[in-house]
Design a protein around this motif. Structure first.
Motif, PDB file in Angstrom:
ATOM      1  N   ALA A 186       0.803  -1.222   0.000  1.00 45.91           N
ATOM      2  CA  ALA A 186       0.000   0.000   0.000  1.00 45.91           C
ATOM      3  C   ALA A 186       0.838   1.276   0.000  1.00 45.91           C
ATOM      4  CB  ALA A 186      -0.912  -0.012   1.210  1.00 45.91           C
ATOM      5  N   GLY A 187       2.070   1.208   0.467  1.00 49.01           N
ATOM      6  CA  GLY A 187       2.913   2.402   0.487  1.00 49.01           C
ATOM      7  C   GLY A 187       2.765   3.193   1.774  1.00 49.01           C
TER       8      GLY A 187
ATOM      9  N   ALA B 250      -0.558   4.675   0.418  1.00 42.17           N
ATOM     10  CA  ALA B 250      -0.529   5.751  -0.563  1.00 42.17           C
ATOM     11  C   ALA B 250      -1.845   5.778  -1.336  1.00 42.17           C
ATOM     12  CB  ALA B 250       0.654   5.554  -1.501  1.00 42.17           C
TER      13      ALA B 250
ATOM     14  N   THR C  81      -5.275   7.095  -3.228  1.00 42.42           N
ATOM     15  CA  THR C  81      -5.673   8.177  -4.116  1.00 42.42           C
ATOM     16  C   THR C  81      -6.897   8.844  -3.491  1.00 42.42           C
ATOM     17  OG1 THR C  81      -7.122   6.703  -5.356  1.00 42.42           O
ATOM     18  CG2 THR C  81      -4.873   6.956  -6.175  1.00 42.42           C
TER      19      THR C  81
ATOM     20  N   ARG D 144      -9.799   6.361  -3.655  1.00 43.96           N
ATOM     21  CA  ARG D 144      -9.765   5.252  -2.697  1.00 43.96           C
ATOM     22  C   ARG D 144     -10.093   5.744  -1.286  1.00 43.96           C
ATOM     23  NH1 ARG D 144      -5.538   2.727  -5.654  1.00 43.96           N
ATOM     24  NH2 ARG D 144      -3.893   3.586  -4.359  1.00 43.96           N
TER      25      ARG D 144
ATOM     26  N   GLU E  90     -13.782   6.115  -1.091  1.00 42.67           N
ATOM     27  CA  GLU E  90     -14.461   4.804  -1.033  1.00 42.67           C
ATOM     28  C   GLU E  90     -14.302   4.137   0.329  1.00 42.67           C
ATOM     29  OE1 GLU E  90     -12.768   2.938  -4.560  1.00 42.67           O
ATOM     30  OE2 GLU E  90     -14.744   3.038  -5.492  1.00 42.67           O
ATOM     31  N   ARG E  91     -13.199   4.437   1.012  1.00 43.80           N
ATOM     32  CA  ARG E  91     -13.011   3.845   2.340  1.00 43.80           C
ATOM     33  C   ARG E  91     -13.927   4.481   3.378  1.00 43.80           C
ATOM     34  NH1 ARG E  91      -8.519   0.759   1.873  1.00 43.80           N
ATOM     35  NH2 ARG E  91      -6.887   1.604   0.519  1.00 43.80           N
TER      36      ARG E  91
ATOM     37  N   LYS F 293      -7.064  16.261 -13.020  1.00 41.00           N
ATOM     38  CA  LYS F 293      -7.248  14.864 -13.429  1.00 41.00           C
ATOM     39  C   LYS F 293      -8.236  14.176 -12.503  1.00 41.00           C
ATOM     40  CE  LYS F 293      -2.803  13.913 -11.219  1.00 41.00           C
ATOM     41  NZ  LYS F 293      -1.460  13.385 -11.394  1.00 41.00           N
TER      42      LYS F 293
ATOM     43  N   ALA G 221      -9.260   9.106  -9.230  1.00 40.53           N
ATOM     44  CA  ALA G 221      -8.544   7.834  -9.152  1.00 40.53           C
ATOM     45  C   ALA G 221      -7.064   8.001  -9.512  1.00 40.53           C
ATOM     46  CB  ALA G 221      -9.190   6.813 -10.076  1.00 40.53           C
ATOM     47  N   ASP G 222      -6.725   9.136 -10.113  1.00 38.77           N
ATOM     48  CA  ASP G 222      -5.333   9.382 -10.502  1.00 38.77           C
ATOM     49  C   ASP G 222      -4.661  10.442  -9.649  1.00 38.77           C
ATOM     50  OD1 ASP G 222      -5.442   7.528 -12.576  1.00 38.77           O
ATOM     51  OD2 ASP G 222      -6.403   8.980 -13.903  1.00 38.77           O
TER      52      ASP G 222
ATOM     53  N   LYS H 254      -3.092  11.449  -6.257  1.00 39.62           N
ATOM     54  CA  LYS H 254      -2.548  10.867  -5.017  1.00 39.62           C
ATOM     55  C   LYS H 254      -2.758  11.810  -3.838  1.00 39.62           C
ATOM     56  CE  LYS H 254       1.347   8.593  -5.056  1.00 39.62           C
ATOM     57  NZ  LYS H 254       2.776   8.243  -5.301  1.00 39.62           N
TER      58      LYS H 254
ATOM     59  N   ARG I 210      -9.847   1.218 -12.107  1.00 38.86           N
ATOM     60  CA  ARG I 210      -9.444   2.185 -11.075  1.00 38.86           C
ATOM     61  C   ARG I 210     -10.076   1.824  -9.725  1.00 38.86           C
ATOM     62  NH1 ARG I 210      -6.213   2.883 -13.748  1.00 38.86           N
ATOM     63  NH2 ARG I 210      -5.583   4.510 -15.167  1.00 38.86           N
TER      64      ARG I 210
ATOM     65  N   GLY J 104     -11.108  -0.889  -6.385  1.00 44.82           N
ATOM     66  CA  GLY J 104     -10.425  -1.779  -5.449  1.00 44.82           C
ATOM     67  C   GLY J 104      -9.604  -1.001  -4.450  1.00 44.82           C
ATOM     68  N   LEU J 105      -9.609  -1.473  -3.201  1.00 38.49           N
ATOM     69  CA  LEU J 105      -8.940  -0.728  -2.132  1.00 38.49           C
ATOM     70  C   LEU J 105      -7.669  -1.403  -1.610  1.00 38.49           C
ATOM     71  CD1 LEU J 105     -12.032   0.457  -0.039  1.00 38.49           C
ATOM     72  CD2 LEU J 105     -10.801   1.671  -1.819  1.00 38.49           C
TER      73      LEU J 105
ATOM     74  N   VAL K 285      -4.257  -2.358  -2.335  1.00 33.72           N
ATOM     75  CA  VAL K 285      -3.180  -2.161  -3.320  1.00 33.72           C
ATOM     76  C   VAL K 285      -2.097  -3.228  -3.120  1.00 33.72           C
ATOM     77  CG1 VAL K 285      -1.442  -0.555  -4.178  1.00 33.72           C
ATOM     78  CG2 VAL K 285      -3.641   0.295  -3.401  1.00 33.72           C
ATOM     79  N   LEU K 286      -1.794  -3.931  -4.204  1.00 36.28           N
ATOM     80  CA  LEU K 286      -0.744  -4.947  -4.147  1.00 36.28           C
ATOM     81  C   LEU K 286       0.574  -4.414  -4.717  1.00 36.28           C
ATOM     82  CD1 LEU K 286      -2.729  -8.099  -5.338  1.00 36.28           C
ATOM     83  CD2 LEU K 286      -2.208  -7.423  -3.009  1.00 36.28           C
TER      84      LEU K 286
ATOM     85  N   ARG L 141       2.309  -0.892  -6.679  1.00 33.49           N
ATOM     86  CA  ARG L 141       2.220   0.489  -7.137  1.00 33.49           C
ATOM     87  C   ARG L 141       3.180   0.684  -8.306  1.00 33.49           C
ATOM     88  NH1 ARG L 141       4.656   2.944  -3.264  1.00 33.49           N
ATOM     89  NH2 ARG L 141       4.985   1.062  -2.079  1.00 33.49           N
TER      90      ARG L 141
ATOM     91  N   GLY M 209      -2.822   7.011 -16.393  1.00 36.54           N
ATOM     92  CA  GLY M 209      -3.060   7.515 -15.045  1.00 36.54           C
ATOM     93  C   GLY M 209      -2.256   6.760 -14.002  1.00 36.54           C
ATOM     94  N   GLN M 210      -2.765   6.796 -12.773  1.00 37.45           N
ATOM     95  CA  GLN M 210      -2.078   6.162 -11.648  1.00 37.45           C
ATOM     96  C   GLN M 210      -2.256   4.653 -11.737  1.00 37.45           C
ATOM     97  OE1 GLN M 210      -0.501   8.287  -9.681  1.00 37.45           O
ATOM     98  NE2 GLN M 210       0.441   6.669  -8.491  1.00 37.45           N
TER      99      GLN M 210
ATOM    100  N   ASP N 295      -2.094   1.512 -10.097  1.00 39.30           N
ATOM    101  CA  ASP N 295      -2.036   0.737  -8.863  1.00 39.30           C
ATOM    102  C   ASP N 295      -2.796  -0.558  -9.093  1.00 39.30           C
ATOM    103  OD1 ASP N 295      -0.614   2.675  -7.535  1.00 39.30           O
ATOM    104  OD2 ASP N 295      -2.401   3.630  -6.701  1.00 39.30           O
TER     105      ASP N 295
ATOM    106  N   PRO O 109     -15.988  -2.167  -3.568  1.00 35.72           N
ATOM    107  CA  PRO O 109     -14.594  -1.702  -3.474  1.00 35.72           C
ATOM    108  C   PRO O 109     -13.667  -2.720  -2.795  1.00 35.72           C
ATOM    109  CG  PRO O 109     -15.951  -0.585  -1.856  1.00 35.72           C
ATOM    110  CD  PRO O 109     -16.881  -1.431  -2.665  1.00 35.72           C
TER     111      PRO O 109
END
Lengths: 301, 282
Positions: free
Chosen positions: A21-22, A52, A54, A57, A60-61, A99, A102-103, A105, B81, B83-84, B86-87, B89, B97-98, B100, B249
């Motif tokens: 996850a970072g 880490a 976004t 995310r 959504e949490r 942006k 989802a992109d 951070k 994009r 899902g929560l 992250v496996l 990065r 885009g990002q 993950d 999610p």
């Protein structure tokens, strides 16, 4: 061979790559409102953040979110869906991101604000004041920028009043005359009667339509009048001398420019009185007429 | 992929019923998000293939669809994009885009891959057990011209393949064999000639003045009834008693007794008709 491997791993690490996850950002907050901040749906000072994340995310949490386009577009938050001329928009430290959520951070100190509002007048509101003291405290996009107060009269009481507010927030501000800043990348706060600020290109946007400035108010008659607009961009009322405005906008992708201004010196003084966390919190911009701070867009006829 | 006549209950059922049975399996795959159910469906189709004597063909299709399934899992992991958890990065992917990769996107991709595998397996089973001529005969009452066009079209590919083989053999007998392009040209010219012959024959036989043919009466067999009931049961089970499983999610679902019961019921409904082997021509 080993050197090349180390170089590749280092490059990937610098590019934000890695397993798991970072690192978790700190001091993140989440606000969900509708109607340009008029109604609070969710307000979490310490939302759940894992690694880490976004912006998407993190949302959504902490809320029930419906998405479209493989999770790239927010369809609904807490059962409140977009459509019919209203949609969900988000601001990080008072700045609209270029942006998707989802992109984008998350960074430490980010104040994420989702608002569902009517986009009939404009889909682009480049900056808002409701996250104050952000972006002055933590910057935006993970980058802190120097704070510059630009006044038409640096010795004026209004200019000192703005500086005092930042001092109270333990923020160091550089005080100077209009367009005198040496910084190419800074967060400017322009203080003074609107007619004296028009040398700044960003200020000219406040005479234009909402679609240009993203501010639901505009100066008319050379800055002597301030027209307050409703959410569809129609003039609701027009104030003359003594009207103040605290607003933010962006000029050509530059950092946001804040305005503490008015139709005259009395209007600027009124705007300075409104330049504080309590008054600005959760509003896109604030106009001051008499003693009343009016959140923009205006809803009263 | 051609029809293979075998002594099996599904072959003994009329084409429309066999097609409905196959369609019900695909419908169940679309309606069921649970990976256990999808896995069981894939196994059921393989079992059905084995009991129809076309197991190797269905197994080959499963093997064939695996790379496509892997591609779906990878693409979904990169594109989604959601899902929560992250496996990995991968940082900023420019226009993508990002990037993950989340556990949920991998799981959802695997589910989509399973659906694809089921569809491909059902297609393999259907092509082997459903008599295409019978399907076309049943369609000609609905639209005579469309049925005729489909009949000619379905015969075109095997015919062209046969032509290619025949001409290729002949070419190889020559001291200096011609290239693929020359063979292709000969086949194309041959196909065009043949299409003119077909058009002329249709004209001579009064194709334009054809009337709607009479209904071919055929008594319903016990196999027709068994597979029709099975098809309805599969769809009803999948629609009315779904095994819940959410991928976004976060993954929410369990491999509990209910899920196993659901998969078992589907298996029973799908395979029960194969127990009836009376009246099958050997």
């Amino acid at each position: 061979m080993i050197g090349a491997s180390v170089a590749v791993v280092a490059t990937l690490a610098l590019a934000g790559c890695g397993l798991g996850a970072g690192t978790k950002p700190e001091r993140v907050s989440l606000l969900v409102t509708q109607g340009f901040g008029a109604q609070t749906v969710l307000d979490k000072a310490a939302p759940k953040v894992v690694g880490a994340d976004t912006v998407m995310r993190m949302l959504e949490r902490n809320a029930k979110v419906g998405t479209r386009y493989s999770g790239g577009f927010v369809e609904s938050i807490g059962g409140l869906s977009g459509g019919g001329g209203s949609d969900w928009f988000y601001y990080v430290n008072g700045v609209q991101a270029g942006k998707g959520a989802a992109d984008t951070k998350l960074h430490s100190g980010d104040h994420v604000w989702w608002d569902r509002h009517d986009w009939a007048a404009t889909q682009t509101i480049p900056a808002v004041v409701g996250s104050f003291p952000e972006p002055f405290t933590d910057g935006y996009g993970g980058k802190r920028l120097p704070l510059v107060i630009e006044c038409t009269q640096t010795a004026a009481k209004s200019c000192r009043g703005v500086e005092d507010e930042f001092t109270g927030l333990k923020l160091v501000a550089s005080l100077g005359c209009l367009l005198c800043s040496q910084y190419n990348e800074s967060l400017p706060v322009l203080v003074g009667p609107y007619a004296t600020l028009t040398a700044a290109p960003a200020a000219l946007k406040l005479e234009g339509p909402v679609s240009s400035s993203g501010v639901y108010a505009r100066f008319e008659d050379g800055g002597r009048k301030l027209a307050l607009l409703d959410q569809r961009g129609r003039v609701v009322r027009t104030a003359g001398a003594g009207a103040g405005l605290v607003a933010a906008t962006r000029y050509r992708g530059q950092p946001p420019t804040w305005f503490v201004t008015g139709t005259n010196a009395a209007g600027v003084a009124a705007a300075v009185q409104a330049f504080n966390t309590q008054t600005l919190d959760g509003h896109f911009a604030v106009a001051v007429i008499g003693d009343a701070a009016i959140p923009l867009p205006d809803s009263e006829p | 992929m051609t029809y293979l006549l075998r002594a099996s209950p599904l072959h003994a059922a009329r084409a429309s019923v066999a097609a409905a049975y196959c369609a019900s399996l695909v419908t169940a795959a679309f309606l069921s998000p649970h990976p256990l159910v999808l896995g069981v469906l894939a196994l059921l189709i393989l079992c059905a293939g084995l009991m129809c004597g076309v197991g190797s063909r269905v197994a080959r299709s499963l093997w064939f669809s695996l790379p496509m399934g892997v591609a779906i899992v990878l693409v979904n992991a990169l594109v989604a994009r959601e899902g929560l958890t992250v496996l990995v990065r991968l940082g900023d992917g420019g226009p993508l885009g990002q990037l993950d990769i989340t556990l949920e996107s991998l799981a959802f991709g695997a589910k989509e891959a399973l659906v694809l595998i089921v569809i491909v397996a059902v297609a393999a089973l259907a092509s082997a057990v459903i008599d295409p001529d019978e399907v076309l005969r049943s369609l000609r009452r609905v639209s005579f011209r469309s049925a005729l066009t489909a009949t000619i079209a379905t015969r075109m590919m095997p015919l062209l393949a046969l032509d290619a083989r025949r001409i290729g053999d002949a070419q190889r007998c020559r001291p200096r064999p011609a290239g693929r392009l020359a063979v292709m040209r000969a086949i194309t010219a041959n196909a065009l000639d043949r299409s003119l012959d077909v058009a002329a024959t249709l004209e001579v036989r009064g194709y334009g003045s054809a009337r709607r043919p009479a209904r071919a009466v055929r008594a319903r067999s016990r196999h027709d009834l068994a597979f029709a009931v099975s098809a309805v049961a599969i769809v009803v089970l999948a629609a009315a008693w779904p095994a819940p499983f959410a991928y976004y999610p976060t993954i929410a679902g369990s491999f509990d007794a209910s899920a196993f019961a659901h998969a078992g019921a589907l298996g029973l409904a799908a395979l029960a008709p194969f127990a009836q082997r009376r009246g099958i021509s050997r």
